[in-house]
Write a protein that holds these residues in place. Structure first.
Motif, PDB file in Angstrom:
ATOM      1  N   ALA A 193       1.379  -1.348  -0.267  1.00 41.65           N
ATOM      2  CA  ALA A 193      -0.082  -0.210  -0.003  1.00 41.65           C
ATOM      3  C   ALA A 193       0.947   1.277   0.284  1.00 41.65           C
ATOM      4  CB  ALA A 193      -0.837   0.190   1.431  1.00 41.65           C
ATOM      5  N   THR A 194       2.118   0.705   0.043  1.00 39.36           N
ATOM      6  CA  THR A 194       3.117   2.144   0.536  1.00 39.36           C
ATOM      7  C   THR A 194       4.691   2.130  -0.462  1.00 39.36           C
ATOM      8  OG1 THR A 194       3.942   1.647   2.347  1.00 39.36           O
ATOM      9  CG2 THR A 194       1.920   2.705   2.384  1.00 39.36           C
ATOM     10  N   LYS A 195       5.182   3.345  -0.896  1.00 33.26           N
ATOM     11  CA  LYS A 195       6.460   3.037  -1.234  1.00 33.26           C
ATOM     12  C   LYS A 195       7.569   1.749  -0.406  1.00 33.26           C
ATOM     13  CE  LYS A 195      11.103   5.452  -2.542  1.00 33.26           C
ATOM     14  NZ  LYS A 195      11.190   6.525  -2.688  1.00 33.26           N
ATOM     15  N   ALA A 196       6.615   2.058   0.994  1.00 27.78           N
ATOM     16  CA  ALA A 196       7.542   0.718   1.683  1.00 27.78           C
ATOM     17  C   ALA A 196       7.082  -0.381   1.508  1.00 27.78           C
ATOM     18  CB  ALA A 196       7.853   1.213   3.257  1.00 27.78           C
ATOM     19  N   ASP A 197       6.179   0.066   1.729  1.00 25.38           N
ATOM     20  CA  ASP A 197       5.769  -2.431   0.918  1.00 25.38           C
ATOM     21  C   ASP A 197       7.006  -2.572   0.025  1.00 25.38           C
ATOM     22  OD1 ASP A 197       3.675  -1.449   3.418  1.00 25.38           O
ATOM     23  OD2 ASP A 197       2.598  -1.169   2.379  1.00 25.38           O
ATOM     24  N   LEU A 198       7.588  -2.134  -1.070  1.00 23.19           N
ATOM     25  CA  LEU A 198       7.719  -2.540  -2.626  1.00 23.19           C
ATOM     26  C   LEU A 198       9.299  -2.693  -1.795  1.00 23.19           C
ATOM     27  CD1 LEU A 198       6.705   1.300  -4.332  1.00 23.19           C
ATOM     28  CD2 LEU A 198       6.358  -1.327  -4.391  1.00 23.19           C
ATOM     29  N   LYS A 199       9.888  -2.540  -0.825  1.00 20.71           N
ATOM     30  CA  LYS A 199      10.835  -3.536  -1.030  1.00 20.71           C
ATOM     31  C   LYS A 199      10.914  -5.195  -0.277  1.00 20.71           C
ATOM     32  CE  LYS A 199      14.335  -3.304   3.320  1.00 20.71           C
ATOM     33  NZ  LYS A 199      15.438  -3.039   2.504  1.00 20.71           N
ATOM     34  N   ASP A 200      11.765  -5.299  -1.158  1.00 20.13           N
ATOM     35  CA  ASP A 200      12.357  -6.783  -1.132  1.00 20.13           C
ATOM     36  C   ASP A 200      10.959  -7.244  -2.549  1.00 20.13           C
ATOM     37  OD1 ASP A 200      14.427  -7.111   0.129  1.00 20.13           O
ATOM     38  OD2 ASP A 200      12.850  -7.243   2.142  1.00 20.13           O
ATOM     39  N   GLN A 201       9.999  -6.042  -2.835  1.00 22.26           N
ATOM     40  CA  GLN A 201       9.562  -7.328  -3.907  1.00 22.26           C
ATOM     41  C   GLN A 201       9.830  -7.504  -5.720  1.00 22.26           C
ATOM     42  OE1 GLN A 201       5.959  -8.100  -2.961  1.00 22.26           O
ATOM     43  NE2 GLN A 201       7.080  -7.247  -0.625  1.00 22.26           N
ATOM     44  N   ARG A 202       9.112  -8.106  -6.290  1.00 18.88           N
ATOM     45  CA  ARG A 202       9.737  -8.745  -7.715  1.00 18.88           C
ATOM     46  C   ARG A 202       8.741  -7.504  -8.516  1.00 18.88           C
ATOM     47  NH1 ARG A 202       6.969 -14.098  -7.783  1.00 18.88           N
ATOM     48  NH2 ARG A 202       5.566 -13.161  -6.422  1.00 18.88           N
ATOM     49  N   PHE A 203       9.494  -6.711  -9.890  1.00 20.61           N
ATOM     50  CA  PHE A 203       9.088  -5.159 -10.154  1.00 20.61           C
ATOM     51  C   PHE A 203       8.498  -6.380 -11.374  1.00 20.61           C
ATOM     52  CE2 PHE A 203      10.503  -1.550  -7.322  1.00 20.61           C
ATOM     53  CZ  PHE A 203      10.463  -2.035  -6.618  1.00 20.61           C
ATOM     54  N   ALA A 204       7.680  -5.270 -11.722  1.00 24.45           N
ATOM     55  CA  ALA A 204       7.632  -6.038 -13.721  1.00 24.45           C
ATOM     56  C   ALA A 204       7.262  -4.073 -14.472  1.00 24.45           C
ATOM     57  CB  ALA A 204       6.307  -6.306 -13.878  1.00 24.45           C
ATOM     58  N   VAL A 205       8.495  -4.142 -15.396  1.00 26.64           N
ATOM     59  CA  VAL A 205       8.080  -2.658 -15.351  1.00 26.64           C
ATOM     60  C   VAL A 205       7.828  -2.951 -17.441  1.00 26.64           C
ATOM     61  CG1 VAL A 205       9.518  -2.216 -13.899  1.00 26.64           C
ATOM     62  CG2 VAL A 205      11.231  -2.728 -16.109  1.00 26.64           C
ATOM     63  N   LYS A 206       7.870  -1.638 -17.887  1.00 26.16           N
ATOM     64  CA  LYS A 206       7.782  -1.684 -19.684  1.00 26.16           C
ATOM     65  C   LYS A 206       9.295  -1.261 -19.767  1.00 26.16           C
ATOM     66  CE  LYS A 206       4.732  -0.045 -23.161  1.00 26.16           C
ATOM     67  NZ  LYS A 206       3.854   1.008 -23.060  1.00 26.16           N
ATOM     68  N   LYS A 207       9.624  -1.651 -21.048  1.00 26.12           N
ATOM     69  CA  LYS A 207      11.274  -1.091 -21.553  1.00 26.12           C
ATOM     70  C   LYS A 207      10.412  -0.066 -22.276  1.00 26.12           C
ATOM     71  CE  LYS A 207      12.448  -5.913 -22.895  1.00 26.12           C
ATOM     72  NZ  LYS A 207      13.007  -6.720 -24.479  1.00 26.12           N
ATOM     73  N   GLY A 208      11.926   1.315 -22.114  1.00 27.24           N
ATOM     74  CA  GLY A 208      12.583   2.125 -22.135  1.00 27.24           C
ATOM     75  C   GLY A 208      10.856   3.509 -21.870  1.00 27.24           C
ATOM     76  N   THR A 209      10.478   3.162 -20.758  1.00 27.79           N
ATOM     77  CA  THR A 209       9.512   3.994 -20.079  1.00 27.79           C
ATOM     78  C   THR A 209      10.355   4.467 -18.939  1.00 27.79           C
ATOM     79  OG1 THR A 209       9.140   2.559 -18.647  1.00 27.79           O
ATOM     80  CG2 THR A 209       7.971   2.632 -20.842  1.00 27.79           C
ATOM     81  N   THR A 210       9.436   5.398 -18.399  1.00 32.88           N
ATOM     82  CA  THR A 210       9.855   6.944 -16.927  1.00 32.88           C
ATOM     83  C   THR A 210       9.440   5.370 -16.154  1.00 32.88           C
ATOM     84  OG1 THR A 210       8.056   7.294 -17.147  1.00 32.88           O
ATOM     85  CG2 THR A 210       9.486   8.860 -17.815  1.00 32.88           C
ATOM     86  N   SER A 211       8.428   4.575 -16.212  1.00 32.85           N
ATOM     87  CA  SER A 211       8.646   4.367 -14.942  1.00 32.85           C
ATOM     88  C   SER A 211      10.022   2.322 -14.871  1.00 32.85           C
ATOM     89  CB  SER A 211       7.314   2.699 -14.963  1.00 32.85           C
ATOM     90  OG  SER A 211       5.884   3.857 -15.539  1.00 32.85           O
ATOM     91  N   ALA A 212       9.994   2.393 -16.332  1.00 37.79           N
ATOM     92  CA  ALA A 212      11.560   1.854 -15.602  1.00 37.79           C
ATOM     93  C   ALA A 212      12.467   2.280 -15.346  1.00 37.79           C
ATOM     94  CB  ALA A 212      12.245   0.931 -17.293  1.00 37.79           C
ATOM     95  N   ASP A 213      13.106   3.702 -15.619  1.00 35.94           N
ATOM     96  CA  ASP A 213      13.757   4.563 -14.771  1.00 35.94           C
ATOM     97  C   ASP A 213      13.307   4.563 -13.348  1.00 35.94           C
ATOM     98  OD1 ASP A 213      14.591   5.128 -17.259  1.00 35.94           O
ATOM     99  OD2 ASP A 213      13.575   6.868 -17.700  1.00 35.94           O
ATOM    100  N   TRP A 214      12.433   4.597 -12.886  1.00 32.94           N
ATOM    101  CA  TRP A 214      11.674   5.071 -11.737  1.00 32.94           C
ATOM    102  C   TRP A 214      12.737   3.652 -10.961  1.00 32.94           C
ATOM    103  CZ3 TRP A 214       9.762   2.423  -7.805  1.00 32.94           C
ATOM    104  CH2 TRP A 214       9.540   3.407  -6.420  1.00 32.94           C
TER     105      TRP A 214
END
Length: 246
Positions: A124-145
């Motif tokens: 639910a928060t940025k802190a909860d993102l720790k130790d997680q598996r990310f899926a991102v779209k190539k070449g995007t600002t989401s991937a950069d973040w």
């Protein structure tokens, strides 16, 4: 007879000049993302969406022609830089990194990156993102973040060519969280009768989408886009386009 011959020669030259000018009328090759609702997506064999409609309205207002070229986002910037494309309107965030190789129009849409998880996830928060598996779209600002925060969050990252594949990875349980531009995922969730995905907190970033061309080239096209954008905002066309997809 001599006067008639000269007049005829002048007329023929004028016709030839006119024909040449007509034949050389510029048709811009402009890319858009092939699958990026609500900005560009296919319905009944034709592309529609905010980007598609905004470009069409501006082209009509400014009187230029273009060929719409839908493609995977990760090929768009290389296509512009190599000269295969004249420009792109593809939900493309204006960034300092991209501005090194592209010239951007004025921003035409405010966006931002948000985390996306399964509907039953406890993230639910940025802190909860720790130790997680990310899926991102190539070449995007989401991937950069995701890349810039990977070490801090001790995350693993998998890359995909399109949003649909990225979301499916989360739905299937092979990734814990995906990252996407807010309007895209908000639109997707609004269409689902029983949403299987949800937003996990607020926007992580805030940015503007822009129309882009190769740096130092196509200044005229950027000018036409900016002028047209101002006009369609002033006459209400822009607002009508947004309301159509929100």
């Amino acid at each position: 007879m001599k006067k008639i011959s000269i007049t005829l020669a002048v007329l023929l030259a004028a016709v030839a000049t006119s024909s040449t000018a007509f034949a050389k009328e510029k048709v811009y090759k402009i890319a858009t993302d092939a699958a990026y609702a609500p900005f560009s997506f296919k319905i009944d064999g034709a592309y529609t969406g905010i980007d598609v409609d905004v470009l069409a309205a501006i082209a009509k207002t400014e009187g230029f022609k273009y060929e719409l070229t839908p493609m995977n986002f990760n090929g768009i910037i290389p296509g512009i830089v190599s000269g295969q494309l004249d420009g792109a309107i593809a939900g493309m965030t204006i960034t300092k990194k991209r501005a090194k190789v592209l010239d951007f129009s004025n921003g035409y849409y405010e966006s931002g990156v948000v985390p996306v998880v399964k509907a039953d996830s406890k993230i639910a928060t940025k802190a909860d993102l720790k130790d997680q598996r990310f899926a991102v779209k190539k070449g995007t600002t989401s991937a950069d973040w995701a890349n810039s925060n990977r070490k801090e969050l001790n995350a693993t990252i998998r890359y995909f060519d399109d949003s649909a594949s990225m979301f499916q990875e989360v739905i299937n349980g092979n990734a814990d969280v995906a990252f996407e531009d807010y309007p895209v995922i908000a639109y997707k969730i609004s269409l689902d009768k029983t949403p299987v995905l949800k937003l996990a907190g607020d926007k992580l970033t805030s940015a503007q989408f822009g129309f882009g061309v190769k740096k130092g080239q196509n200044a005229e096209l950027i000018s036409k886009f900016n002028d047209g954008l101002a006009k369609i905002k002033a006459d209400g066309t822009y607002e009508k386009i947004l309301n159509k997809y929100q």
